[in-house]
Design a protein around this motif. Sequence first.
Motif, PDB file in Angstrom:
ATOM      1  N   TYR A   1       0.589  -1.068  -0.055  1.00 33.75           N
ATOM      2  CA  TYR A   1       0.134   0.002  -0.260  1.00 33.75           C
ATOM      3  C   TYR A   1       0.800   1.202  -0.063  1.00 33.75           C
ATOM      4  O   TYR A   1       0.443   2.343  -0.633  1.00 33.75           O
ATOM      5  CB  TYR A   1      -0.999   0.048   1.055  1.00 33.75           C
ATOM      6  CG  TYR A   1      -0.340  -0.084   2.591  1.00 33.75           C
ATOM      7  CD1 TYR A   1       0.011   1.131   2.997  1.00 33.75           C
ATOM      8  CD2 TYR A   1      -0.202  -1.163   3.139  1.00 33.75           C
ATOM      9  CE1 TYR A   1       0.859   1.111   4.357  1.00 33.75           C
ATOM     10  CE2 TYR A   1       0.606  -1.143   4.558  1.00 33.75           C
ATOM     11  CZ  TYR A   1       0.875  -0.142   5.083  1.00 33.75           C
ATOM     12  OH  TYR A   1       1.580  -0.089   6.284  1.00 33.75           O
TER      13      TYR A   1
ATOM     14  N   ILE B   1      -7.241  -3.476   0.077  1.00 28.93           N
ATOM     15  CA  ILE B   1      -6.036  -2.462  -0.184  1.00 28.93           C
ATOM     16  C   ILE B   1      -6.111  -2.125  -1.568  1.00 28.93           C
ATOM     17  O   ILE B   1      -5.949  -0.753  -1.591  1.00 28.93           O
ATOM     18  CB  ILE B   1      -4.730  -3.473  -0.006  1.00 28.93           C
ATOM     19  CG1 ILE B   1      -4.408  -3.619   1.569  1.00 28.93           C
ATOM     20  CG2 ILE B   1      -3.613  -2.520  -0.545  1.00 28.93           C
ATOM     21  CD1 ILE B   1      -4.214  -2.188   2.036  1.00 28.93           C
TER      22      ILE B   1
ATOM     23  N   LYS C   1      -6.327   1.839  -2.242  1.00 30.57           N
ATOM     24  CA  LYS C   1      -5.398   2.878  -2.977  1.00 30.57           C
ATOM     25  C   LYS C   1      -6.155   3.349  -4.160  1.00 30.57           C
ATOM     26  O   LYS C   1      -5.927   4.511  -4.243  1.00 30.57           O
ATOM     27  CB  LYS C   1      -4.526   1.846  -3.748  1.00 30.57           C
ATOM     28  CG  LYS C   1      -3.248   1.354  -2.550  1.00 30.57           C
ATOM     29  CD  LYS C   1      -2.291   0.426  -3.222  1.00 30.57           C
ATOM     30  CE  LYS C   1      -2.597  -0.549  -3.786  1.00 30.57           C
ATOM     31  NZ  LYS C   1      -1.379  -1.338  -4.308  1.00 30.57           N
TER      32      LYS C   1
ATOM     33  N   VAL D   1      -5.716   5.900   0.935  1.00 33.34           N
ATOM     34  CA  VAL D   1      -4.178   5.790   1.594  1.00 33.34           C
ATOM     35  C   VAL D   1      -3.722   7.273   1.026  1.00 33.34           C
ATOM     36  O   VAL D   1      -3.016   7.744   2.210  1.00 33.34           O
ATOM     37  CB  VAL D   1      -3.338   4.591   0.611  1.00 33.34           C
ATOM     38  CG1 VAL D   1      -2.017   4.682   1.091  1.00 33.34           C
ATOM     39  CG2 VAL D   1      -4.234   3.434   1.022  1.00 33.34           C
TER      40      VAL D   1
ATOM     41  N   VAL E   1       2.118   6.049  -2.292  1.00 37.63           N
ATOM     42  CA  VAL E   1       1.225   5.274  -2.567  1.00 37.63           C
ATOM     43  C   VAL E   1       1.776   3.996  -3.494  1.00 37.63           C
ATOM     44  O   VAL E   1       2.356   4.667  -4.428  1.00 37.63           O
ATOM     45  CB  VAL E   1      -0.135   5.686  -2.995  1.00 37.63           C
ATOM     46  CG1 VAL E   1      -1.176   4.481  -3.214  1.00 37.63           C
ATOM     47  CG2 VAL E   1      -0.538   6.754  -2.295  1.00 37.63           C
TER      48      VAL E   1
END
Length: 245
Positions: free
Chosen positions: A99, A220, A224, A229, A243
């Motif tokens: 991530y 995840i 993203k 994130v 990221v």
Amino acid sequence: MKTIDSKSLSSFAPTGTLRVGINLGNPILASEDPVSKNLSGVTIDIANEIGKRTSLPVKLIPLKTAGATVDAVKTGDIDLVFVAIDPVRGADISYTPAYIQIEGAYMVKVGSPLKSNVEVDVMGNEIVVGKGSAYDLYLTREIKNATLLRSESSQTVIDDFMSGKGNVAAGVKQQLESDAKRYQGLRMLPGRFMVINQAIGIPKARTNYESTNVYLSNVITELKQSGFVAKAMKRHIIQGAKVAE
């Protein structure tokens, strides 16, 4: 939004509470208020989001080093961790995609003759690195000529270095820069010696860990792609990381 089946959920969090290991050895991932002891950071935000999506209460368990975090996975005391992807740890931990990507860098004293990363792995050089950290594991594999001197944790690297241990310090670029503010006469070598991919890890010892990993990997990916994130990094003023793609 993907869901997790009941069988995988009971294997994922067998106590009914999602026990999350928080590595305080990396300031990019998390930090602890010295007075209130409250935890904050990108990993805290992700852990709470997973708790929300799975309807599980979240228990954050702060640990001082990445090594201690990984050890807690092996003993079964932790259900989920945020650690660097590493093949050695991969024997016990199943990883999601990364991530965040973080840079590992070298620091030397101002008077050092070393000017670049390629000059470090030379006979006679001694590299101070946090024991059990991603940098320790990586350098253990990659360094052929220099000697590794292991500090108790990533946070103690600069203190050990300034007390006379070794002639190169290695670790998270931001951690080194932050710790170096307590001293004078230090400089970073330009660039980086490695890129660290940070991911969620779960214990392979659990039944159905493969399906749990698929679920977390999807989460995840969504976090993203949605900007979750990136926004968390901005909110916590994280610099020197990006990221992961």
